[in-house]
Design an enzyme around this catalytic site. Structure first.
Site, PDB file in Angstrom:
ATOM      1  N   ARG A  23       0.865  -1.181   0.000  1.00 22.49           N
ATOM      2  CA  ARG A  23       0.000   0.000   0.000  1.00 22.49           C
ATOM      3  C   ARG A  23       0.902   1.232   0.000  1.00 22.49           C
ATOM      4  O   ARG A  23       1.944   1.246   0.696  1.00 22.49           O
ATOM      5  CB  ARG A  23      -0.880   0.035   1.264  1.00 22.49           C
ATOM      6  CG  ARG A  23      -2.026  -0.953   1.250  1.00 22.49           C
ATOM      7  CD  ARG A  23      -3.108  -0.598   0.238  1.00 22.49           C
ATOM      8  NE  ARG A  23      -4.206  -1.550   0.244  1.00 22.49           N
ATOM      9  CZ  ARG A  23      -4.311  -2.603  -0.576  1.00 22.49           C
ATOM     10  NH1 ARG A  23      -3.359  -2.850  -1.467  1.00 22.49           N
ATOM     11  NH2 ARG A  23      -5.360  -3.399  -0.515  1.00 22.49           N
ATOM     12  N   GLU A  54      -3.922   6.920  -4.864  1.00 16.69           N
ATOM     13  CA  GLU A  54      -4.273   6.311  -6.150  1.00 16.69           C
ATOM     14  C   GLU A  54      -5.643   6.774  -6.627  1.00 16.69           C
ATOM     15  O   GLU A  54      -6.527   6.977  -5.790  1.00 16.69           O
ATOM     16  CB  GLU A  54      -4.271   4.782  -5.998  1.00 16.69           C
ATOM     17  CG  GLU A  54      -2.887   4.252  -5.683  1.00 16.69           C
ATOM     18  CD  GLU A  54      -2.888   2.752  -5.400  1.00 16.69           C
ATOM     19  OE1 GLU A  54      -3.915   2.086  -5.622  1.00 16.69           O
ATOM     20  OE2 GLU A  54      -1.844   2.274  -4.936  1.00 16.69           O
ATOM     21  N   HIS A 112      -0.980  -0.088  -9.979  1.00 13.37           N
ATOM     22  CA  HIS A 112      -1.577  -1.064  -9.049  1.00 13.37           C
ATOM     23  C   HIS A 112      -2.125  -2.295  -9.789  1.00 13.37           C
ATOM     24  O   HIS A 112      -3.337  -2.528  -9.813  1.00 13.37           O
ATOM     25  CB  HIS A 112      -2.674  -0.409  -8.205  1.00 13.37           C
ATOM     26  CG  HIS A 112      -2.999  -1.192  -6.966  1.00 13.37           C
ATOM     27  ND1 HIS A 112      -3.428  -0.610  -5.805  1.00 13.37           N
ATOM     28  CD2 HIS A 112      -2.942  -2.524  -6.698  1.00 13.37           C
ATOM     29  CE1 HIS A 112      -3.641  -1.546  -4.878  1.00 13.37           C
ATOM     30  NE2 HIS A 112      -3.346  -2.712  -5.412  1.00 13.37           N
TER      31      HIS A 112
HETATM   32  C1  8YV Z   1      -6.832  -4.839  -5.114  1.00 14.13           C
HETATM   33  C2  8YV Z   1      -5.033  -5.443  -3.749  1.00 14.13           C
HETATM   34  O1  8YV Z   1      -7.676  -5.328  -4.162  1.00 14.13           O
HETATM   35  O2  8YV Z   1      -5.827  -7.497  -2.941  1.00 14.13           O
HETATM   36  C3  8YV Z   1      -5.374  -6.391  -2.670  1.00 14.13           C
HETATM   37  O3  8YV Z   1      -5.161  -6.032  -1.513  1.00 14.13           O
HETATM   38  O4  8YV Z   1      -4.338  -4.500  -3.546  1.00 14.13           O
HETATM   39  C4  8YV Z   1      -5.560  -5.626  -5.087  1.00 14.13           C
HETATM   40  O5  8YV Z   1      -5.676  -6.929  -5.472  1.00 14.13           O
HETATM   41  C5  8YV Z   1      -7.433  -4.843  -6.425  1.00 14.13           C
HETATM   42  O6  8YV Z   1      -7.077  -3.630  -6.934  1.00 14.13           O
HETATM   43  C6  8YV Z   1      -8.917  -5.047  -6.444  1.00 14.13           C
HETATM   44  O7  8YV Z   1      -9.587  -3.916  -6.771  1.00 14.13           O
END
Ligand code: 8YV
Length: 321
Positions: free
Chosen positions: A232, A261, A279
């Site tokens: 993150r 983001e 991402h």
């Molecule tokens: C996001 C992610 O969830 O799983 C996670 O924690 O960071 C990604 O896989 C993905 O952008 C789904 O919107």
């Protein structure tokens, strides 16, 4: 007369598999594209029993959903969901662990190679027609390098496992030493940053880890140091990172995640010692489909009375006695 289907709220447009499965089984409400979301929430909120999200869920939203039983998070990271608050209210939160581990680990290794060997820069060099004039400048190397992993969870271990085959030494830092793991443990992040050449950030987001990678940690990583972040953006002090990259106090950064983001600071994009991705850690057809299926399976399992499949640690669940 058969019972009315449970009412589910989608905070944003979800993967088509999720949308189709929910349409077939539930009464689905959506906030995306609604002119007055607050009015819509006031109208439908009291009837909502399931919430499917990839984003923020706080106490204020839960207040509007008094019958909420389940929050299904599309993603393994659920730092946007106040899971402790959900637990206090008896709401179960689920996420999507395991199904994306390998995909994200692959991407992290890709970022390691891309930064160390400057692959995007070399590609740009060739396309710009510079090669006939002079060879691409020599790069850093993985030979003899030490890699530090911040957060040796499932994804961290999958990254470490892959990197072992490159012959690098692996260190890690986290809240505690992991039993049965032979990699060198550091109880302080700054000590690990001092010891390694490449720091890979793969710990959960949230208040506990906010800006863990700050100016002193970057300074400790040093002028040969490379920072990789697939977790993150909140874990890294982005302003300090920009300053370190501009000053050359670290060598390169490979980032799949950012503080705000989808907005990426222009300073990061202007630098030649960054590799920046939008991402995409889990963003393959295969893995997003698997994540979607796990969201659906969790929600169906819950509303069929079988409990959640992958509840998060803050909201453990056991079948009623
Ligand atoms: C996001 C992610 O969830 O799983 C996670 O924690 O960071 C990604 O896989 C993905 O952008 C789904 O919107």
């Amino acid at each position: 007369m058969s019972e009315a289907p449970p009412e589910i709220l989608l905070l944003k447009t979800m993967h088509p598999l999720v949308e189709a499965a929910f349409e077939a089984r539930f009464t689905v409400h959506r906030l995306a594209g609604v002119a007055d979301p607050q009015a819509k929430l006031a109208e439908i909120g009291p009837r909502i029993r399931g919430l499917c999200v990839g984003g923020q869920v706080d106490a204020a939203l839960m207040d509007k959903l008094p019958k909420l039983e389940l929050i299904a998070n599309f993603g393994v990271g659920y730092d946007g969901v106040d899971a402790a608050e959900a637990h206090r209210r008896g709401i179960v939160v689920t996420n999507t662990p395991d199904v994306l581990t390998d995909e994200v680990a692959d991407l992290a290794v890709g970022l390691v190679l891309a930064t160390v060997r400057r692959l995007p820069q070399a590609d740009r060099y060739l396309r710009a027609g510079h090669w006939p004039k002079a060879p691409f400048p020599l790069t850093a190397s993985l030979r003899g390098r030490r890699v530090g992993i911040l957060g040796l969870g499932r994804i961290g271990q999958a990254i470490a496992h892959r990197l072992e085959s490159f012959g690098v030494t692996i260190d890690y830092h986290g809240r505690s030493r992991k039993a049965g793991i032979a990699y060198t443990y550091h109880d302080s992040l700054i000590a690990m940053a001092r010891a390694v050449h490449i720091l890979i950030v793969v710990a959960p987001g949230g208040d506990d880890t906010r800006k863990l990678v700050d100016a002193p940690v970057l300074e400790a990583l040093g002028p040969e140091g490379i920072l990789i972040n697939v977790a993150r953006g909140s874990l890294v002090d982005e302003a300090a990172l920009i300053a370190a990259l501009q000053a050359g106090t670290i060598l390169e950064a490979g980032l799949d995640v950012f503080e705000n983001e989808p907005h990426v600071p222009a300073e990061l994009a202007a630098l030649d010692n960054t590799v920046l991705l939008p991402h995409v850690g889990s963003a393959s057809e295969h893995t997003r489909t698997a994540m979607a299926q796990l969201v659906v399976d969790n929600v169906l399992s819950w509303f069929e009375g079988r409990g959640p499949l992958t509840p998060v640690t803050e909201t453990p669940w056991s079948p009623p006695a």
